[in-house]
Every structure is written in structure tokens, then in C-alpha cells.
Scaffold this active site. Structure first.
Site, PDB file in Angstrom:
ATOM      1  N   LYS A 184      -2.932  28.808 -32.518  1.00  0.00           N
ATOM      2  CA  LYS A 184      -4.816  28.210 -33.227  1.00  0.00           C
ATOM      3  C   LYS A 184      -4.409  27.847 -34.358  1.00  0.00           C
ATOM      4  CE  LYS A 184      -4.715  33.044 -32.289  1.00  0.00           C
ATOM      5  NZ  LYS A 184      -4.004  33.469 -31.107  1.00  0.00           N
ATOM      6  N   ARG A 228     -12.253  38.953 -33.091  1.00  0.00           N
ATOM      7  CA  ARG A 228     -10.760  39.495 -32.021  1.00  0.00           C
ATOM      8  C   ARG A 228     -10.991  40.818 -31.185  1.00  0.00           C
ATOM      9  NH1 ARG A 228      -5.813  37.454 -34.609  1.00  0.00           N
ATOM     10  NH2 ARG A 228      -3.798  38.919 -33.512  1.00  0.00           N
ATOM     11  N   ARG A 262       9.159  30.773 -33.227  1.00  0.00           N
ATOM     12  CA  ARG A 262       8.592  30.179 -34.376  1.00  0.00           C
ATOM     13  C   ARG A 262       9.372  30.342 -35.398  1.00  0.00           C
ATOM     14  NH1 ARG A 262       2.291  31.907 -35.337  1.00  0.00           N
ATOM     15  NH2 ARG A 262       3.891  33.923 -34.405  1.00  0.00           N
ATOM     16  N   ARG A 318       8.701  36.270 -38.892  1.00  0.00           N
ATOM     17  CA  ARG A 318       7.727  36.951 -39.048  1.00  0.00           C
ATOM     18  C   ARG A 318       8.669  38.456 -38.345  1.00  0.00           C
ATOM     19  NH1 ARG A 318       1.765  34.121 -37.078  1.00  0.00           N
ATOM     20  NH2 ARG A 318       1.770  36.701 -36.386  1.00  0.00           N
ATOM     21  N   ARG A 360       1.814  42.946 -28.479  1.00  0.00           N
ATOM     22  CA  ARG A 360       0.246  41.905 -28.759  1.00  0.00           C
ATOM     23  C   ARG A 360      -0.903  41.348 -28.398  1.00  0.00           C
ATOM     24  NH1 ARG A 360       3.746  38.606 -32.566  1.00  0.00           N
ATOM     25  NH2 ARG A 360       1.865  36.886 -32.751  1.00  0.00           N
TER      26      ARG A 360
HETATM   27  P1  AP5 Z   1       0.357  29.301 -33.693  1.00  0.00           P
HETATM   28  O1  AP5 Z   1       0.118  27.913 -33.805  1.00  0.00           O
HETATM   29  O2  AP5 Z   1       1.723  29.801 -34.873  1.00  0.00           O
HETATM   30  O3  AP5 Z   1      -0.122  30.048 -32.523  1.00  0.00           O
HETATM   31  P2  AP5 Z   1      -1.426  31.292 -33.253  1.00  0.00           P
HETATM   32  O4  AP5 Z   1      -2.006  31.141 -31.313  1.00  0.00           O
HETATM   33  O5  AP5 Z   1      -1.696  31.208 -34.321  1.00  0.00           O
HETATM   34  O6  AP5 Z   1      -0.436  32.848 -32.752  1.00  0.00           O
HETATM   35  P3  AP5 Z   1       0.011  34.210 -33.458  1.00  0.00           P
HETATM   36  O7  AP5 Z   1       0.972  34.684 -33.118  1.00  0.00           O
HETATM   37  O8  AP5 Z   1      -0.570  33.386 -35.033  1.00  0.00           O
HETATM   38  O9  AP5 Z   1      -1.674  34.336 -33.439  1.00  0.00           O
HETATM   39  P4  AP5 Z   1      -2.135  35.666 -33.207  1.00  0.00           P
HETATM   40  O10 AP5 Z   1      -3.448  36.018 -33.392  1.00  0.00           O
HETATM   41  O11 AP5 Z   1      -0.790  37.042 -32.338  1.00  0.00           O
HETATM   42  O12 AP5 Z   1      -1.691  36.568 -34.486  1.00  0.00           O
HETATM   43  P5  AP5 Z   1      -2.776  36.623 -36.147  1.00  0.00           P
HETATM   44  O13 AP5 Z   1      -1.404  36.043 -37.224  1.00  0.00           O
HETATM   45  O14 AP5 Z   1      -3.881  35.721 -35.728  1.00  0.00           O
HETATM   46  O15 AP5 Z   1       2.413  28.873 -32.569  1.00  0.00           O
HETATM   47  C1  AP5 Z   1       2.749  29.688 -31.958  1.00  0.00           C
HETATM   48  C2  AP5 Z   1       5.127  29.118 -32.618  1.00  0.00           C
HETATM   49  O16 AP5 Z   1       4.352  28.027 -31.264  1.00  0.00           O
HETATM   50  C3  AP5 Z   1       4.789  27.873 -33.527  1.00  0.00           C
HETATM   51  O17 AP5 Z   1       5.763  28.276 -34.119  1.00  0.00           O
HETATM   52  C4  AP5 Z   1       4.477  26.709 -33.669  1.00  0.00           C
HETATM   53  O18 AP5 Z   1       4.780  25.847 -34.088  1.00  0.00           O
HETATM   54  C5  AP5 Z   1       4.862  26.503 -32.307  1.00  0.00           C
HETATM   55  N1  AP5 Z   1       3.201  25.903 -31.461  1.00  0.00           N
HETATM   56  C6  AP5 Z   1       2.302  25.021 -31.278  1.00  0.00           C
HETATM   57  N2  AP5 Z   1       1.586  24.667 -30.861  1.00  0.00           N
HETATM   58  C7  AP5 Z   1       2.455  24.255 -29.609  1.00  0.00           C
HETATM   59  C8  AP5 Z   1       2.909  23.041 -29.088  1.00  0.00           C
HETATM   60  N3  AP5 Z   1       1.534  23.026 -28.133  1.00  0.00           N
HETATM   61  N4  AP5 Z   1       3.991  23.357 -28.177  1.00  0.00           N
HETATM   62  C9  AP5 Z   1       5.251  22.918 -28.987  1.00  0.00           C
HETATM   63  N5  AP5 Z   1       4.545  24.037 -29.764  1.00  0.00           N
HETATM   64  C10 AP5 Z   1       3.967  25.166 -30.099  1.00  0.00           C
HETATM   65  O19 AP5 Z   1      -2.679  38.149 -36.097  1.00  0.00           O
HETATM   66  C11 AP5 Z   1      -1.716  38.825 -36.437  1.00  0.00           C
HETATM   67  C12 AP5 Z   1      -1.471  40.117 -36.520  1.00  0.00           C
HETATM   68  O20 AP5 Z   1      -2.567  40.723 -37.719  1.00  0.00           O
HETATM   69  C13 AP5 Z   1      -2.220  40.470 -35.350  1.00  0.00           C
HETATM   70  O21 AP5 Z   1      -1.211  41.313 -34.520  1.00  0.00           O
HETATM   71  C14 AP5 Z   1      -3.417  41.842 -36.596  1.00  0.00           C
HETATM   72  O22 AP5 Z   1      -2.142  42.970 -36.111  1.00  0.00           O
HETATM   73  C15 AP5 Z   1      -3.709  41.388 -37.504  1.00  0.00           C
HETATM   74  N6  AP5 Z   1      -4.975  40.838 -37.422  1.00  0.00           N
HETATM   75  C16 AP5 Z   1      -5.041  39.264 -37.152  1.00  0.00           C
HETATM   76  N7  AP5 Z   1      -6.380  39.138 -37.240  1.00  0.00           N
HETATM   77  C17 AP5 Z   1      -7.156  40.336 -36.558  1.00  0.00           C
HETATM   78  C18 AP5 Z   1      -8.287  40.747 -36.202  1.00  0.00           C
HETATM   79  N8  AP5 Z   1      -9.437  39.756 -36.347  1.00  0.00           N
HETATM   80  N9  AP5 Z   1      -8.974  42.150 -36.314  1.00  0.00           N
HETATM   81  C19 AP5 Z   1      -8.100  43.166 -36.704  1.00  0.00           C
HETATM   82  N10 AP5 Z   1      -6.696  42.351 -37.021  1.00  0.00           N
HETATM   83  C20 AP5 Z   1      -5.977  41.366 -36.964  1.00  0.00           C
END
Ligand code: AP5
Length: 222
Positions: free
Chosen positions: A17, A92, A128, A161, A172
Site C-alpha cells: 500500500k 482500518r 523491509r 521496524r 497484525r
Molecule cells: P509496503 O509498501 O511498505 O507495504 P504496506 O502494505 O504499506 O505494509 P505495512 O506493513 O506498512 O502496512 P500496515 O498496514 O501493516 O502498517 P501501517 O504502517 O499502516 O511494502 C512492504 C515491503 O515490501 C517493503 O519492503 C517494500 O519495498 C516491499 N514491496 C512492496 N511491494 C512489493 C512488490 N510488488 N514486490 C516486492 N516487494 C514489494 O501501520 C502500522 C501500525 O500503525 C498498525 O499496526 C497500527 O498499530 C497503527 N495504525 C496505522 N494505521 C492505523 C489506523 N488507521 N487505525 C489504527 N491504527 C493504525
């Protein structure tokens, strides 16, 4: 506040994402709103909200809705949401989706659900590496930094991270299935909903996403 088109990127942890949202923001000029990035920034700056969120994030749980919604509203107020918005990691759960509906009113929504297999989630997340200050994201398997353990742009030492450790990733994924996956049906019923296979290369997924956005947005021209 007035809003342009709103693109919601749904998908499990590691689906890509953030990677896709950044690319799309560059090509469209839309405001990129990542609640994960906003929360990590608050934690780094040790704001009151950051201090409340840190331990929750490290456990892989969701931060309370009212804190996250406050961050989202502030980001809208400071940015230019009338140019369009890309939502990454928000909403979310159902309560956040309803809160968002209340803010956006009649703004046009396009939802893109990026799907990937669980084994791929684990590989991507374990690979990552991030630059802690700039937030630039690498992957040791798929997109490593040309400078090894250091960021190509800022020179910072790359880190893993806190919530990318395996037990937290599993948590998660559970939280995703319970709280976020039901939003797929919520948005599918609203129309302008598309599934994208996120298991392909970053470039292939980006092409699929930008084609959808171009197609949907061009249909809005008079
Ligand atoms: P990346 O693009 O970083 O993936 P992502 O889907 O953004 O994954 P996240 O782990 O960041 O999502 P998440 O939703 O769990 O965490 P968030 O930060 O929102 O890609 C991942 C890796 O793969 C990278 O190394 C990238 O280079 C690689 N990659 C990407 N695409 C690829 C491809 N096609 N092929 C190969 N490699 C690829 O949230 C973190 C925490 O914050 C949550 O757990 C929660 O505690 C809190 N939080 C965040 N938002 C909320 C909310 N709305 N409400 C409540 N708590 C929240």
C-alpha cells in the site's frame, strides 16, 4: 473543506500500500495520507499522541479510532485535499470508515484492494528496511539500497521496524482479518471497487493501479 477524488488503498500488512501510494501521489499530485507514517512520526517526535500510540503499535494492535481520526483531519487541514487524496492504511475498521464518510460527504471514492498471499507477506515484511528519518523504504530481497545498510538518498543507517518482528506480524495479520478485511465488502457494495493482484513486481502493480485510476478519473470528465 472541499475534496477531490479519493483513492482508498486496502490490503494486508506488506501488500505494498505504502509503496504504491507514494508512486501514485507522485504521478497524480494527490495528497498521500498514511496513518502508519503519521503515527510513526508522532512516536519519533514524542508527542502526547505518539506516547499513547507507541506500545500499541509495537504489539501490532490498532491505535484508538479517535487518535487516528484526529491525525487524519489535521493532515487534511494542512494539505490540499481538493487536489485529491490517497488513503493508505486508513480506514482500518468500520468505525473509521463511517467517520470518513462523515468528513468526505459526496466526494468521489475509488477503492483498490491489493491482495497477496500470507507467505509473501512474511517475506516482504522480514525483508523491509527503512530510513528512520526520511521514511524511505527498501527491501533486502526485492529492492535493496545500492548503499547496502545505508539509505541511498539520506545516508541514514537503515533499520527494521519494531513491529516487523515475526510474532507482531502474525498479530497484525490477525487484526487485519478481524477488523479491516470486512471493509472489502463495505466498499465493494459502494461501487468503484477493484481488486489488484499485489503478488507481481512493484512496477507491474503500479501499472495496474495507475491504469485503474486513470480510467476511473477520465470517466468523470464531462
Ligand atoms: P509496503 O509498501 O511498505 O507495504 P504496506 O502494505 O504499506 O505494509 P505495512 O506493513 O506498512 O502496512 P500496515 O498496514 O501493516 O502498517 P501501517 O504502517 O499502516 O511494502 C512492504 C515491503 O515490501 C517493503 O519492503 C517494500 O519495498 C516491499 N514491496 C512492496 N511491494 C512489493 C512488490 N510488488 N514486490 C516486492 N516487494 C514489494 O501501520 C502500522 C501500525 O500503525 C498498525 O499496526 C497500527 O498499530 C497503527 N495504525 C496505522 N494505521 C492505523 C489506523 N488507521 N487505525 C489504527 N491504527 C493504525
Amino acid at each position: 473543506m472541499s475534496f477531490g477524488n479519493v483513492v482508498i488503498l486496502l490490503g494486508p500488512p506488506g501488500a505494498g500500500k505504502g509503496t504504491q501510494a507514494k508512486r501514485l501521489a507522485e504521478s497524480t499530485g494527490f495528497l498521500h495520507v498514511s496513518t502508519g507514517d503519521l503515527l510513526r512520526e508522532a512516536v519519533r517526535n514524542e508527542t502526547e499522541l505518539g506516547l499513547k500510540s507507541k506500545a500499541i503499535m509495537e504489539r501490532g494492535e490498532l491505535v484508538p479510532d479517535e487518535l487516528v481520526s484526529q491525525l487524519v483531519e489535521e493532515k487534511f487541514e494542512k494539505g490540499s485535499p481538493e487536489q485529491g487524496i490517497i488513503l493508505d492504511g486508513y480506514p482500518r475498521n468500520r468505525a473509521q470508515a463511517e467517520f470518513l464518510d462523515g468528513i468526505l460527504g459526496e466526494a468521489g471514492l475509488l477503492t483498490i484492494n491489493i491482495s497477496i498471499e500470507d507467505e509473501e507477506v512474511v517475506k516482504r515484511i522480514s525483508g523491509r528496511r527503512v530510513a528512520p528519518q526520511s521514511g524511505k523504504v527498501y527491501n533486502i530481497y526485492y529492492s535493496p539500497s545500492a548503499k547496502g545498510e545505508y539509505c541511498e538518498e539520506s545516508g541514514e543507517k537503515l533499520i527494521q521496524r519494531e513491529d516487523d518482528r515475526e510474532p507482531v506480524v502474525r498479530r497484525r495479520l490477525e487484526v487485519y482479518r478481524r477488523e479491516t478485511q470486512p471493509l472489502i465488502d463495505y466498499y465493494r457494495q459502494r461501487g468503484r471497487f477493484h481488486d489488484v493482484d499485489g503478488g507481481r513486481t512493484i512496477g507491474q502493480v503500479a501499472q495496474a493501479v495507475s491504469r485503474l485510476v486513470e480510467r476511473e478519473l477520465s470517466q468523470e470528465q464531462p
